[in-house]
Design an enzyme around this catalytic site. Sequence first.
Site, PDB file in Angstrom:
ATOM      1  N   ASP A   1       0.832  -1.200   0.000  1.00 27.40           N
ATOM      2  CA  ASP A   1       0.000   0.000   0.000  1.00 27.40           C
ATOM      3  C   ASP A   1       0.869   1.254   0.000  1.00 27.40           C
ATOM      4  O   ASP A   1       0.634   2.198  -0.769  1.00 27.40           O
ATOM      5  CB  ASP A   1      -0.925  -0.026   1.220  1.00 27.40           C
ATOM      6  CG  ASP A   1      -1.717   1.257   1.363  1.00 27.40           C
ATOM      7  OD1 ASP A   1      -2.544   1.540   0.495  1.00 27.40           O
ATOM      8  OD2 ASP A   1      -1.499   1.981   2.364  1.00 27.40           O
TER       9      ASP A   1
ATOM     10  N   GLU B   1      -1.925  -5.334  -3.758  1.00 35.13           N
ATOM     11  CA  GLU B   1      -1.019  -4.572  -2.900  1.00 35.13           C
ATOM     12  C   GLU B   1       0.055  -5.476  -2.305  1.00 35.13           C
ATOM     13  O   GLU B   1       1.231  -5.089  -2.224  1.00 35.13           O
ATOM     14  CB  GLU B   1      -1.802  -3.884  -1.785  1.00 35.13           C
ATOM     15  CG  GLU B   1      -2.608  -2.693  -2.247  1.00 35.13           C
ATOM     16  CD  GLU B   1      -3.337  -1.996  -1.129  1.00 35.13           C
ATOM     17  OE1 GLU B   1      -3.585  -0.787  -1.249  1.00 35.13           O
ATOM     18  OE2 GLU B   1      -3.664  -2.654  -0.110  1.00 35.13           O
TER      19      GLU B   1
END
Length: 225
Positions: free
Chosen positions: A47, A119
């Site tokens: 992320d 992610e």
Amino acid sequence: MTPAFADALDHRFQDPGLLARALTHRSHVKGRKGGLESNERLEFVGDRVLGLLIAEWLVERFPEEREGGLGRRLARLVDRDTLAAVARAIGLGAALAIPPSEEAAGVRERDSVLADACEALIGALYLDGGLEAARRFVRRHWAGLLERMAEAPRDPKTALQEWAQARGLPLPAYRTVATEGPSHRPRFTVAVSLGDSAAEAQGTTKREAEKRAAARLLAQLEARR
């Protein structure tokens, strides 16, 4: 792992265990080592890495744009819908390790699961090959999305409010319909209404759910024109 998926990564892992972990849904290791063998920790890393790489790219690609526009572009390019779309495009769902019980429930195709895995994959690429490996992946699979952004996207809530004001209508009303899931990973369902029209959407935060609901309602309203 299919040849097509391997090609999409454009990276040979020095530590194959990182890739295996990135592809392991938490349900597959439930009850083992507190779930630390799942992809959740890599998702946490990915992320941050994705945000950095997209921010870097946007500043390079749009040298005359102010912070507000860059921020809106960034938010769109790292949101769940975009991550899930990239995951589907590279066949990530088919590569995930998911137990049969969850498979039957359709977990493999959920946007949230695909976005988290994407992610995690970026996090694994970064930890194994550094920023350059992650950058190659992001620039390859986000290029079309970025180039289609001729203008910085507007915040859906702001856009819906402006649509209503331009027609002399009252402001949109938002209502939280449901809150589900554990405290560390909640899911909110929010409804928005404007006159006789309404829409619902989910998100991991109330703000995300409100933005999704606003975007959905605005799309419905504009489709009627």
